[in-house]
Design a protein around this motif. Structure first.
Motif, short mmCIF file in Angstrom:
data_model
loop_
_atom_site.label_atom_id
_atom_site.label_comp_id
_atom_site.label_asym_id
_atom_site.label_seq_id
_atom_site.Cartn_x
_atom_site.Cartn_y
_atom_site.Cartn_z
N LEU A 169 6.10 12.04 -2.84
CA LEU A 169 5.10 11.00 -2.57
C LEU A 169 4.16 10.84 -3.77
O LEU A 169 3.80 9.71 -4.13
N ARG A 170 3.78 11.94 -4.38
CA ARG A 170 2.88 11.86 -5.54
C ARG A 170 3.53 11.07 -6.68
O ARG A 170 2.85 10.35 -7.41
N HIS A 171 4.84 11.22 -6.83
CA HIS A 171 5.54 10.48 -7.88
C HIS A 171 5.32 8.98 -7.73
O HIS A 171 5.02 8.28 -8.71
N TRP A 172 5.45 8.46 -6.52
CA TRP A 172 5.30 7.02 -6.29
C TRP A 172 3.84 6.59 -6.33
O TRP A 172 3.53 5.48 -6.77
N VAL A 173 2.96 7.47 -5.89
CA VAL A 173 1.53 7.16 -5.98
C VAL A 173 1.13 6.98 -7.45
O VAL A 173 0.42 6.03 -7.81
N GLU A 174 1.58 7.89 -8.31
CA GLU A 174 1.28 7.80 -9.73
C GLU A 174 1.98 6.60 -10.38
O GLU A 174 1.44 6.00 -11.31
N PHE A 175 3.15 6.26 -9.89
CA PHE A 175 3.89 5.12 -10.43
C PHE A 175 3.07 3.84 -10.31
O PHE A 175 2.92 3.08 -11.28
N PHE A 176 2.51 3.58 -9.13
CA PHE A 176 1.73 2.35 -8.95
C PHE A 176 0.36 2.47 -9.59
O PHE A 176 -0.18 1.46 -10.07
N ALA A 180 0.85 -1.19 0.00
CA ALA A 180 0.00 0.00 0.00
C ALA A 180 0.88 1.24 0.00
O ALA A 180 2.01 1.22 0.49
N ILE A 181 0.35 2.29 -0.58
CA ILE A 181 1.03 3.58 -0.57
C ILE A 181 -0.03 4.66 -0.44
O ILE A 181 -0.99 4.71 -1.20
N ASN A 182 0.14 5.49 0.58
CA ASN A 182 -0.78 6.57 0.86
C ASN A 182 -2.22 6.08 1.01
O ASN A 182 -3.17 6.74 0.60
N GLY A 183 -2.37 4.88 1.58
CA GLY A 183 -3.70 4.35 1.88
C GLY A 183 -4.32 3.48 0.81
O GLY A 183 -5.38 2.89 1.03
N THR A 184 -3.70 3.36 -0.37
CA THR A 184 -4.25 2.56 -1.47
C THR A 184 -3.45 1.27 -1.62
O THR A 184 -2.22 1.30 -1.65
N LYS A 206 0.77 1.69 -13.38
CA LYS A 206 1.35 0.41 -13.77
C LYS A 206 0.23 -0.61 -14.03
O LYS A 206 -0.46 -1.03 -13.11
N PRO A 207 0.04 -1.04 -15.29
CA PRO A 207 -1.06 -1.97 -15.57
C PRO A 207 -0.90 -3.32 -14.91
O PRO A 207 -1.88 -4.00 -14.62
N GLU A 208 0.37 -3.74 -14.65
CA GLU A 208 0.57 -5.05 -14.03
C GLU A 208 0.32 -5.06 -12.53
O GLU A 208 0.25 -6.13 -11.92
N TYR A 209 0.19 -3.88 -11.92
CA TYR A 209 -0.10 -3.79 -10.49
C TYR A 209 -1.58 -3.42 -10.33
O TYR A 209 -1.99 -2.29 -10.57
N GLU A 210 -2.36 -4.40 -9.92
CA GLU A 210 -3.81 -4.23 -9.87
C GLU A 210 -4.26 -3.56 -8.58
O GLU A 210 -3.77 -3.87 -7.50
#
Length: 276
Positions: free
Chosen positions: A223-230, A134-138, A233-237
């Motif tokens: 933090l926003r950079h990593w939130v957007e990264f995940f 999880a990152i930032n609650g998601t 990413k289509p392989e990370y559901e």
């Protein structure tokens, strides 16, 4: 004879062989009627039954064979296309997600809500459970990359928890928490009386306020950079959200800045003295 008042009429000449036939000519209406196709005669119920009876069992078997052949060819063709030429019989070693039953179950069940303790069970230590982070609650399912997030992976620290703080500070082992309080300190300059004397008290207060606002922006951007990264990413559901206790993070003590992040802090620089 010349005084005879009557005028003799000339006899009609006989018709030649080239004259039009004496047969009656058909009118345009009759010709058009012949050109208009006649409507088929409606069959009686008995005639329709006779036609149905004429559809033999052999013809029915032939039609069934055609349908089965078409389905078989379509089955083989789709298997070849979806597997990129790997198989004709759907024996795909790594089938796409839409061919997996668990993927369809996720589409209908909606987002999952897990407490931090429940989330920790999905750290990859159990081979029968997916790997969540999880990152930032998601929460995301990163099972497609077990070499990175599974046991022994370089980013295994992020599995089974919300380590939003560690993404910014770089302290993977120490900052496995979503508590971001105080992270901005890593971007703040160190106070040094020998340097701070170049500003008045009022100027220093304004300077510190601006520095903190800039530091908070850097934390937010990182933090926003990593939130957007995940998220992209289509392989990370996407799985769901972390369910935190009421009143959090006020229910926990404020964390100090980790050693690695603290080492990056520098003294404040006096304008005009850069590089000295």
């Amino acid at each position: 004879m010349a005084d005879e008042p009557s005028v003799r009429r000339r006899k009609a000449e006989p018709k030649s062989n080239d004259s039009p036939s004496s047969e009656p000519v058909e009118s345009e209406t009759e010709v058009l009627k012949e050109q208009i196709p006649k409507k088929p005669k409606r069959k009686s119920p008995q005639e329709r039954l006779d036609d149905d009876a004429a559809y033999s069992t052999a013809s029915l078997c032939l039609d069934i064979l055609r349908v089965i052949t078409f389905i078989g060819l379509a089955w083989i063709g789709l298997s070849y296309l979806i597997s990129n030429g790997e198989t004709y019989s759907w024996g795909i070693s790594d089938p796409p997600k839409y061919l997996k039953p668990e993927w369809w179950m996720k589409q209908f069940r909606g987002p999952v809500y897990l407490t931090p303790i429940e989330l920790s069970a999905y750290d990859g230590s159990d081979p029968f459970k997916p790997i969540y982070l999880a990152i930032n609650g998601t929460i995301y399912d990163v099972s497609s990359n077990p070499r990175t997030y599974g046991p022994g992976g370089s980013y295994h620290y992020f599995a089974g928890c919300d380590a939003a703080r560690a993404y910014v500070t770089g302290c993977f082992a120490e900052d496995r928490t979503p508590d971001m309080r105080g992270v901005e300190d890593m971007f703040l300059p160190l106070d040094d009386p020998a340097v701070d004397k170049y500003w008045s008290k009022e100027e220093l207060e304004v300077l510190r306020k601006n520095e903190r606002e800039e530091a908070l922006k850097k934390v937010n951007d990182a933090l926003r950079h990593w939130v957007e990264f995940f998220r992209k990413k289509p392989e990370y559901e996407f799985v769901g959200y972390v369910k935190l206790p009421e009143g959090w993070p006020g229910t926990e003590p404020r964390r100090p800045l980790c050693e690695q992040a603290a080492k990056g802090r520098k003294k404040r620089v006096v304008p005009g003295h850069e590089g000295r």
